[in-house]
Design a protein around this motif. Structure first.
Motif, PDB file in Angstrom:
ATOM      1  N   ILE A  96      -0.337 -12.874  -3.266  1.00 53.79           N
ATOM      2  CA  ILE A  96      -1.126 -12.186  -2.257  1.00 53.79           C
ATOM      3  C   ILE A  96      -1.282 -13.127  -1.068  1.00 53.79           C
ATOM      4  O   ILE A  96      -1.691 -14.280  -1.234  1.00 53.79           O
ATOM      5  CB  ILE A  96      -2.518 -11.791  -2.798  1.00 53.79           C
ATOM      6  CG1 ILE A  96      -2.385 -10.897  -4.032  1.00 53.79           C
ATOM      7  CG2 ILE A  96      -3.330 -11.103  -1.708  1.00 53.79           C
ATOM      8  CD1 ILE A  96      -1.666  -9.583  -3.800  1.00 53.79           C
ATOM      9  N   TYR A  97      -0.943 -12.647   0.122  1.00 57.17           N
ATOM     10  CA  TYR A  97      -1.107 -13.444   1.333  1.00 57.17           C
ATOM     11  C   TYR A  97      -2.572 -13.478   1.747  1.00 57.17           C
ATOM     12  O   TYR A  97      -3.388 -12.668   1.298  1.00 57.17           O
ATOM     13  CB  TYR A  97      -0.273 -12.866   2.468  1.00 57.17           C
ATOM     14  CG  TYR A  97       1.214 -13.092   2.340  1.00 57.17           C
ATOM     15  CD1 TYR A  97       1.745 -13.977   1.412  1.00 57.17           C
ATOM     16  CD2 TYR A  97       2.088 -12.404   3.173  1.00 57.17           C
ATOM     17  CE1 TYR A  97       3.115 -14.171   1.306  1.00 57.17           C
ATOM     18  CE2 TYR A  97       3.467 -12.594   3.085  1.00 57.17           C
ATOM     19  CZ  TYR A  97       3.976 -13.477   2.141  1.00 57.17           C
ATOM     20  OH  TYR A  97       5.327 -13.665   2.053  1.00 57.17           O
ATOM     21  N   ASP A 122      -6.361  -2.045  -1.656  1.00 62.39           N
ATOM     22  CA  ASP A 122      -6.118  -2.222  -0.222  1.00 62.39           C
ATOM     23  C   ASP A 122      -6.214  -3.701   0.143  1.00 62.39           C
ATOM     24  O   ASP A 122      -6.688  -4.529  -0.638  1.00 62.39           O
ATOM     25  CB  ASP A 122      -7.094  -1.389   0.610  1.00 62.39           C
ATOM     26  CG  ASP A 122      -8.550  -1.662   0.255  1.00 62.39           C
ATOM     27  OD1 ASP A 122      -8.972  -2.836   0.289  1.00 62.39           O
ATOM     28  OD2 ASP A 122      -9.268  -0.701  -0.082  1.00 62.39           O
ATOM     29  N   ASN A 123      -5.746  -4.014   1.346  1.00 58.14           N
ATOM     30  CA  ASN A 123      -5.692  -5.414   1.772  1.00 58.14           C
ATOM     31  C   ASN A 123      -7.061  -6.087   1.729  1.00 58.14           C
ATOM     32  O   ASN A 123      -7.187  -7.236   1.311  1.00 58.14           O
ATOM     33  CB  ASN A 123      -5.114  -5.520   3.182  1.00 58.14           C
ATOM     34  CG  ASN A 123      -3.620  -5.242   3.233  1.00 58.14           C
ATOM     35  OD1 ASN A 123      -3.005  -4.976   2.204  1.00 58.14           O
ATOM     36  ND2 ASN A 123      -3.056  -5.298   4.411  1.00 58.14           N
ATOM     37  N   LEU A 164      -2.223  -8.837   2.038  1.00 58.74           N
ATOM     38  CA  LEU A 164      -0.932  -8.165   1.867  1.00 58.74           C
ATOM     39  C   LEU A 164      -0.267  -8.619   0.576  1.00 58.74           C
ATOM     40  O   LEU A 164      -0.254  -9.811   0.253  1.00 58.74           O
ATOM     41  CB  LEU A 164      -0.027  -8.483   3.059  1.00 58.74           C
ATOM     42  CG  LEU A 164       1.333  -7.790   3.113  1.00 58.74           C
ATOM     43  CD1 LEU A 164       1.161  -6.302   3.396  1.00 58.74           C
ATOM     44  CD2 LEU A 164       2.205  -8.427   4.193  1.00 58.74           C
ATOM     45  N   TYR A 214      -3.636 -17.815   0.085  1.00 60.89           N
ATOM     46  CA  TYR A 214      -2.639 -17.200  -0.782  1.00 60.89           C
ATOM     47  C   TYR A 214      -3.073 -17.384  -2.236  1.00 60.89           C
ATOM     48  O   TYR A 214      -3.634 -18.418  -2.593  1.00 60.89           O
ATOM     49  CB  TYR A 214      -1.288 -17.902  -0.622  1.00 60.89           C
ATOM     50  CG  TYR A 214      -0.517 -17.632   0.644  1.00 60.89           C
ATOM     51  CD1 TYR A 214      -1.136 -17.348   1.854  1.00 60.89           C
ATOM     52  CD2 TYR A 214       0.876 -17.699   0.631  1.00 60.89           C
ATOM     53  CE1 TYR A 214      -0.404 -17.122   3.004  1.00 60.89           C
ATOM     54  CE2 TYR A 214       1.620 -17.480   1.789  1.00 60.89           C
ATOM     55  CZ  TYR A 214       0.975 -17.196   2.975  1.00 60.89           C
ATOM     56  OH  TYR A 214       1.694 -16.984   4.109  1.00 60.89           O
ATOM     57  N   SER A 227      -3.926 -12.398   4.272  1.00 60.84           N
ATOM     58  CA  SER A 227      -4.327 -11.128   4.872  1.00 60.84           C
ATOM     59  C   SER A 227      -4.649 -10.060   3.826  1.00 60.84           C
ATOM     60  O   SER A 227      -5.110  -8.975   4.168  1.00 60.84           O
ATOM     61  CB  SER A 227      -3.213 -10.607   5.772  1.00 60.84           C
ATOM     62  OG  SER A 227      -2.048 -10.322   4.998  1.00 60.84           O
ATOM     63  N   SER A 269       2.854  -9.581  -1.515  1.00 56.45           N
ATOM     64  CA  SER A 269       4.200 -10.082  -1.250  1.00 56.45           C
ATOM     65  C   SER A 269       5.057  -9.954  -2.507  1.00 56.45           C
ATOM     66  O   SER A 269       4.940 -10.765  -3.427  1.00 56.45           O
ATOM     67  CB  SER A 269       4.172 -11.541  -0.791  1.00 56.45           C
ATOM     68  OG  SER A 269       5.494 -12.021  -0.654  1.00 56.45           O
ATOM     69  N   LYS A 322      -2.101  -3.659  -7.528  1.00 52.48           N
ATOM     70  CA  LYS A 322      -2.093  -2.398  -6.778  1.00 52.48           C
ATOM     71  C   LYS A 322      -3.076  -1.396  -7.369  1.00 52.48           C
ATOM     72  O   LYS A 322      -3.702  -0.617  -6.639  1.00 52.48           O
ATOM     73  CB  LYS A 322      -0.677  -1.818  -6.767  1.00 52.48           C
ATOM     74  CG  LYS A 322       0.316  -2.628  -5.944  1.00 52.48           C
ATOM     75  CD  LYS A 322       1.747  -2.120  -6.136  1.00 52.48           C
ATOM     76  CE  LYS A 322       2.733  -3.023  -5.419  1.00 52.48           C
ATOM     77  NZ  LYS A 322       4.149  -2.623  -5.687  1.00 52.48           N
ATOM     78  N   ARG A 370      -8.131  -7.270  -1.609  1.00 51.28           N
ATOM     79  CA  ARG A 370      -7.303  -8.339  -2.167  1.00 51.28           C
ATOM     80  C   ARG A 370      -7.518  -9.694  -1.496  1.00 51.28           C
ATOM     81  O   ARG A 370      -7.087 -10.719  -2.013  1.00 51.28           O
ATOM     82  CB  ARG A 370      -5.824  -7.945  -2.085  1.00 51.28           C
ATOM     83  CG  ARG A 370      -5.446  -6.778  -2.988  1.00 51.28           C
ATOM     84  CD  ARG A 370      -3.960  -6.546  -3.003  1.00 51.28           C
ATOM     85  NE  ARG A 370      -3.465  -6.018  -1.749  1.00 51.28           N
ATOM     86  CZ  ARG A 370      -3.244  -4.718  -1.498  1.00 51.28           C
ATOM     87  NH1 ARG A 370      -3.505  -3.816  -2.430  1.00 51.28           N
ATOM     88  NH2 ARG A 370      -2.778  -4.332  -0.322  1.00 51.28           N
ATOM     89  N   LYS A 371      -8.162  -9.687  -0.326  1.00 49.27           N
ATOM     90  CA  LYS A 371      -8.430 -10.966   0.344  1.00 49.27           C
ATOM     91  C   LYS A 371      -9.328 -11.828  -0.530  1.00 49.27           C
ATOM     92  O   LYS A 371     -10.263 -11.327  -1.161  1.00 49.27           O
ATOM     93  CB  LYS A 371      -9.136 -10.732   1.674  1.00 49.27           C
ATOM     94  CG  LYS A 371      -8.262 -10.236   2.799  1.00 49.27           C
ATOM     95  CD  LYS A 371      -9.105 -10.144   4.071  1.00 49.27           C
ATOM     96  CE  LYS A 371      -8.319  -9.615   5.242  1.00 49.27           C
ATOM     97  NZ  LYS A 371      -9.180  -9.513   6.453  1.00 49.27           N
TER      98      LYS A 371
END
Length: 197
Positions: free
Chosen positions: A169-170, A127-128, A174, A153, A172, A176, A122, A131-132
């Motif tokens: 991390i998914y 942001d998403n 996101l 993932y 996307s 988890s 974080k 993290r992708k």
């Protein structure tokens, strides 16, 4: 780019690992997450391999996980020359309990290579989109969970909803907190290291 001049957010090469296949290694690309006067914190740009956080259904924390053992054992030996290994600092690693589900983070460790925690991801990847991550072709060949855009993932070291889950991390981007079952082989590894400058 020299480590000493690498700015936060820039990319550098350091070490080498299997990229296209399990026979030929190529330089590893890293993103600079943080720096101070003595060291830089790096994470691999791509997901460099995949496997379980820990096999079976037993309760587990980072300290005892096979993920930690692999990163600091086989990966460390395979990816870095003796000279590069000398530059990688032993880091005091604390894994907080999961704030949502109160699963235990476990004992503090000292690691040369580690996965980020929920708190760190974080802080450094806020942001998403940041993290992708996509896998190398070598990692993709291992039948990962992937999205149509090839993102995948990847493991964090924090516990998930149960003590036999680990946060992830998914594809996307996101975060988890629930995480994935620790024995899931279709989640990727994205190591972090602190390197002397």
């Amino acid at each position: 780019m020299e480590l000493s001049s690498a700015a936060i957010g820039s990319k550098i090469t350091f070490g080498s690992y299997f990229t296209e296949n399990a026979e030929d290694k190529a330089p590893l690309s890293w993103i600079v997450l943080d720096r101070d006067d003595s060291a830089v914190l790096l994470i691999t740009e791509l997901c460099i391999d995949s496997g379980v956080y820990n096999p079976g259904c037993d309760d587990i924390t980072w300290a005892e996980s096979s993920c930690r053992k692999w990163l600091n054992g086989d990966f460390f030996s395979e990816a870095f020359s003796a000279a590069e290994q000398e530059l990688i600092l032993e880091t005091a690693v604390t894994t907080p309990d999961n704030a949502l589900y109160h699963t235990k983070g476990g004992a503090d460790t000292r690691d040369r290579v580690f996965a980020l925690s929920l708190e760190e991801v974080k802080r450094y990847l806020p942001d998403n989109e940041s993290r992708k991550a996509v896998p190398t072709p070598y990692t993709l060949s291992k039948n990962l969970w992937t999205h149509k855009d090839k993102t995948c993932y990847w493991w964090l070291r924090s516990p998930g909803i149960m003590q036999y889950n680990a946060a992830a991390i998914y594809y996307s981007g996101l975060i988890s907190d629930i995480g994935c079952f620790a024995g899931d082989e279709k989640v990727a590894y994205r190591p972090a290291v602190r390197v002397k400058i």
